[in-house]
Enzyme design. Structure first.
Site, PDB file in Angstrom:
ATOM      1  CG  ASP A 144      -0.369  -0.093   2.521  1.00 54.05           C
ATOM      2  OD1 ASP A 144       0.878  -0.183   2.613  1.00 54.05           O
ATOM      3  OD2 ASP A 144      -1.116  -0.121   3.519  1.00 54.05           O
ATOM      4  CB  SER A 145       4.549   1.722   0.018  1.00 51.29           C
ATOM      5  OG  SER A 145       4.786   0.553  -0.761  1.00 51.29           O
TER       6      SER A 145
ATOM      7  CG  ASP B 200       0.444  -4.158   2.035  1.00 48.35           C
ATOM      8  OD1 ASP B 200       0.608  -5.108   2.818  1.00 48.35           O
ATOM      9  OD2 ASP B 200       1.260  -3.227   1.916  1.00 48.35           O
TER      10      ASP B 200
ATOM     11  CE  LYS C 288       2.883  -6.083   3.873  1.00 48.82           C
ATOM     12  NZ  LYS C 288       2.445  -5.041   4.866  1.00 48.82           N
TER      13      LYS C 288
ATOM     14  CD  GLU D 142       0.311  -1.797   8.197  1.00 42.66           C
ATOM     15  OE1 GLU D 142       0.856  -1.342   7.184  1.00 42.66           O
ATOM     16  OE2 GLU D 142      -0.093  -1.069   9.147  1.00 42.66           O
TER      17      GLU D 142
ATOM     18  CD  GLU E  95       7.735  -0.580   7.886  1.00 38.72           C
ATOM     19  OE1 GLU E  95       7.952   0.552   7.401  1.00 38.72           O
ATOM     20  OE2 GLU E  95       6.733  -1.271   7.586  1.00 38.72           O
TER      21      GLU E  95
END
Length: 269
Positions: free
Chosen positions: A49-50, A88, A118, A120, A187
């Site tokens: 999602d960056s 993501d 993925k 978080e 991270e």
């Protein structure tokens, strides 16, 4: 005449089996051409999602939508053939309930053909990870600095500088692994904490701003190629393509203005 066997993609069980073995190579990609360049070298291509910040100019990942992730995910799957493509899940698409997470994860996998999603979060997300993996959706975890929670953290802050927080981070990773995650991105944590997490969990850890002793590493492709501006300390620029692009664009503009382009070899006779 026998048909050539199709190339098989890397799978979640193969990544899980790499714990403590040859380090896992992971990179982001958001387009088909760059995915094709990454594919021969990487075990995992993450459609992160960056992309909201790198491609769309957003100030953070919070504004990224399902539609954006699916569109870029489709491009990356088309541009690659052997690396495992992980996508993501964007902010707001999985936190409400395991059922919400399953609906959106199933949509992402169904519309893109990716190999995993993925999400978080640590211990609080373990029930959701278990719900997904029990229903056939491979999940990569993400602990430590979780960018979707930067408003809670007060910015992009390194985690684990206070040793009394280590137990919580280690428990987060342990719960994510126990819930069935086949790998965990670690991270933005101090090196010693990353080492402790790697030792404590059965799933391979993939570091970004963590430790060389993680089971693998990931970087944003545009960062390591020198295509973005200021980058975090943990990024090593393996090329400076941004400077080369600046020069090439300037040379093109000059050639147009002095009528040096197009030349004889660039027109049809």
């Amino acid at each position: 005449m026998s048909a050539q066997a199709p190339v098989k993609r890397v799978t979640a069980p193969q990544i899980l089996a790499r714990k403590g073995a040859t380090p896992i190579v992971a990179l982001t990609a958001y387009t088909a051409p760059l995915a094709a360049r990454v594919d021969p070298h990487a075990d995992i291509i993450l459609v992160g999602d960056s992309l909201g910040m790198v491609v769309h100019g957003l100030p953070s990942t919070i504004g990224v939508t399902m539609e954006m992730m699916i569109l870029h995910g489709q491009a990356v799957v088309r541009g690659s053939s052997r690396a495992m493509v992980v996508i993501d899940m964007p902010f707001g698409s999985y936190e409400e309930s395991p059922q919400q997470a399953f609906r959106n994860a199933a949509r992402i996998m169904g519309e893109t053909g990716c190999g995993a999603v993925k999400l978080e979060g640590g211990s609080r997300m373990a029930p959701t990870i278990r719900f997904l993996t029990e229903r056939g959706i491979p999940v990569m975890g993400h602990v430590g600095l979780t960018p979707q929670q930067t408003h809670t953290f007060g910015g992009f802050k390194t985690q684990g500088r206070e040793t009394d927080s280590w137990a919580g981070h280690i428990q987060d990773a342990a719960d994510v692994a126990e819930a069935g995650a086949f790998a965990i991105v670690v991270e933005g944590v101090v090196e010693d904490l990353a080492d402790r997490i790697t030792e404590a969990v059965a799933a391979p850890t993939i570091g970004i701003g963590a430790s060389v002793r993680c089971d693998g590493q990931i970087l944003v492709l545009d960062d390591m190629l020198g295509l973005t501006g200021r980058v975090p300390r943990f990024v090593h620029r393996f090329a400076d393509l941004g400077a080369q692009a600046d020069q090439a664009i300037a040379d093109y503009a000059a050639a147009v203005r002095d009528r040096g382009f197009p030349g004889d070899g660039n027109v049809y006779h």
